[in-house]
Design an enzyme around this catalytic site. Structure first.
Site, PDB file in Angstrom:
ATOM      1  N   HIS A  98      12.351  -2.638   1.903  1.00 43.44           N
ATOM      2  CA  HIS A  98      11.864  -1.619   0.960  1.00 43.44           C
ATOM      3  C   HIS A  98      12.084  -0.201   1.492  1.00 43.44           C
ATOM      4  O   HIS A  98      11.769   0.768   0.801  1.00 43.44           O
ATOM      5  CB  HIS A  98      10.409  -1.876   0.554  1.00 43.44           C
ATOM      6  CG  HIS A  98       9.383  -1.498   1.573  1.00 43.44           C
ATOM      7  ND1 HIS A  98       8.828  -2.407   2.448  1.00 43.44           N
ATOM      8  CD2 HIS A  98       8.789  -0.318   1.841  1.00 43.44           C
ATOM      9  CE1 HIS A  98       7.951  -1.793   3.210  1.00 43.44           C
ATOM     10  NE2 HIS A  98       7.898  -0.523   2.855  1.00 43.44           N
ATOM     11  N   ASN A 114       7.733  11.895  21.001  1.00 46.81           N
ATOM     12  CA  ASN A 114       7.158  12.989  20.220  1.00 46.81           C
ATOM     13  C   ASN A 114       8.249  13.497  19.284  1.00 46.81           C
ATOM     14  O   ASN A 114       9.257  14.044  19.729  1.00 46.81           O
ATOM     15  CB  ASN A 114       6.671  14.103  21.153  1.00 46.81           C
ATOM     16  CG  ASN A 114       5.954  15.203  20.389  1.00 46.81           C
ATOM     17  OD1 ASN A 114       6.289  15.506  19.244  1.00 46.81           O
ATOM     18  ND2 ASN A 114       4.963  15.816  21.021  1.00 46.81           N
ATOM     19  N   VAL A 117       9.259  17.254  19.591  1.00 55.87           N
ATOM     20  CA  VAL A 117       9.709  17.801  20.871  1.00 55.87           C
ATOM     21  C   VAL A 117      10.972  17.077  21.312  1.00 55.87           C
ATOM     22  O   VAL A 117      11.045  15.854  21.230  1.00 55.87           O
ATOM     23  CB  VAL A 117       8.607  17.633  21.953  1.00 55.87           C
ATOM     24  CG1 VAL A 117       9.101  18.094  23.317  1.00 55.87           C
ATOM     25  CG2 VAL A 117       7.349  18.377  21.546  1.00 55.87           C
ATOM     26  N   GLU A 122      15.974  10.888  23.729  1.00 53.15           N
ATOM     27  CA  GLU A 122      16.374  10.458  22.392  1.00 53.15           C
ATOM     28  C   GLU A 122      17.869  10.154  22.317  1.00 53.15           C
ATOM     29  O   GLU A 122      18.689  10.834  22.928  1.00 53.15           O
ATOM     30  CB  GLU A 122      16.049  11.553  21.357  1.00 53.15           C
ATOM     31  CG  GLU A 122      14.584  11.957  21.284  1.00 53.15           C
ATOM     32  CD  GLU A 122      14.255  13.123  22.201  1.00 53.15           C
ATOM     33  OE1 GLU A 122      15.062  13.407  23.117  1.00 53.15           O
ATOM     34  OE2 GLU A 122      13.190  13.735  22.009  1.00 53.15           O
ATOM     35  N   SER A 237       6.150   1.408   7.840  1.00 51.14           N
ATOM     36  CA  SER A 237       6.989   0.348   7.272  1.00 51.14           C
ATOM     37  C   SER A 237       8.249   0.115   8.079  1.00 51.14           C
ATOM     38  O   SER A 237       8.912   1.057   8.506  1.00 51.14           O
ATOM     39  CB  SER A 237       7.415   0.721   5.858  1.00 51.14           C
ATOM     40  OG  SER A 237       6.495   0.257   4.920  1.00 51.14           O
TER      41      SER A 237
HETATM   42 CA   LIG Z   1      11.305  13.723  20.714  1.00 47.46          CA
END
Ligand SMILES: [Ca+2]
Length: 291
Positions: A98, A114, A117, A122, A237
């Site tokens: 969905h 976060n 930030v 990442e 989700s």
């Molecule tokens: Ca971050």
């Protein structure tokens, strides 16, 4: 992760999904399934009318430990949380079907904690292709699974890693952890910057069906806490419910007011789709058009 509140509000079944604020109202309510409400009159019961009778009960999740959920994926739209997901192979994310609306516009964040930030952990990917489970049924929320193929494989490290799929179906009473950047209040919407975790327990099919009736199929199971107050909620989700180190559930749906006593969260039952996941990944990984 939601805190539980129960005011003069109709309790509506809703997918744990959120759209950008400018579209929020219309699209949010557009995802209510009226037939389920008609079929399940208990869901229409109104909350308590005494002021603050539940509002004082502030219970909920906690910040996850940094790096403790390396499999957690954030699916962002216009920089805001849209859905969660789980990294199950370097190029593959398992999420909820969905969450598929405008899926190509989503940004996939791996190794994030976060969302406001830049932490340096990442890894950002785009979605090359998506595969909705062939048995997905929007009206019944059945088989609420979708696989996302990333445009480039993740680089696995302490902050980004895969999680194994459950090898057996959930045993009632098992301690599990659900995580996500979904709202921490309900029915209000307050979205946290940091990844939140909550402990919930898997619930037997009989008790799950006692809460929601025959909407519950073998491709779903419930998890929550007896007293309510801890639950996944809108924005979570597609995210992971992990029991004994394995991905057991995908956050799917619940009442629109989350964390109500007697209304546990409903999760797509990962143990039922291991074969579909393996065959889809295997087929696409071997096909030259996907190389
Ligand atoms: Ca971050």
């Amino acid at each position: 992760m939601a805190l539980g509140f129960c005011q003069n509000q109709k309790v509506l079944i809703n997918l744990k999904w959120v759209s950008p604020p400018n579209l929020f109202h219309g699209k949010y309510w557009g995802h209510i399934w009226p037939l389920s409400l008609a079929a399940e009159p208990g869901v229409w019961t109104r909350g308590r009318t005494e002021p603050d009778s539940e509002g004082a009960r502030i219970v909920g999740g906690r910040d996850c430990r940094v790096g403790s959920r390396a499999y957690q994926v954030a699916l962002l739209r216009n920089g805001r949380i849209y859905c969660g997901g789980s990294l199950i192979a370097p190029k593959w994310v398992l999420t909820a079907a969905h969450c598929r609306s405008q899926v190509s516009s989503l940004q996939v964040h791996l190794g994030d904690y976060n969302l406001r930030v830049k932490e340096g952990t990442e890894q950002i990917r785009r979605i090359r292709n998506f595969f909705v489970h062939p048995g997905y049924n929007l009206r019944r929320y059945d088989n609420d699974f979708m696989l996302l193929e990333l445009d480039a494989p993740a680089q696995l490290n302490n902050y980004v890693n895969t999680i194994d799929l459950a090898t057996s179906c959930p045993f009632p009473g098992t301690l599990c952890v659900v995580s996500g950047w979904g709202t921490i209040r309900s029915p209000q919407k307050v979205f946290p910057n940091t990844l939140r975790c909550a402990d919930v327990y898997s619930i037997s099919q009989a008790r799950c069906q006692a809460s929601y009736g025959n909407i519950i199929t073998e491709n779903m199971f419930c998890a929550g806490v007896e007293q309510g107050g801890i639950d996944s909620c809108q924005g979570d989700s597609g995210g992971p419910l992990v029991c004994n180190g394995q991905l057991q559930g995908v956050v799917s749906w619940g009442t629109s007011v989350c964390a109500l006593r007697g209304r546990p969260g409903v999760y797509a039952n990962v143990c039922k789709v291991a074969q579909w996941v393996r065959s889809t990944i295997g087929r696409k990984s071997q096909s030259k058009q996907w190389l």
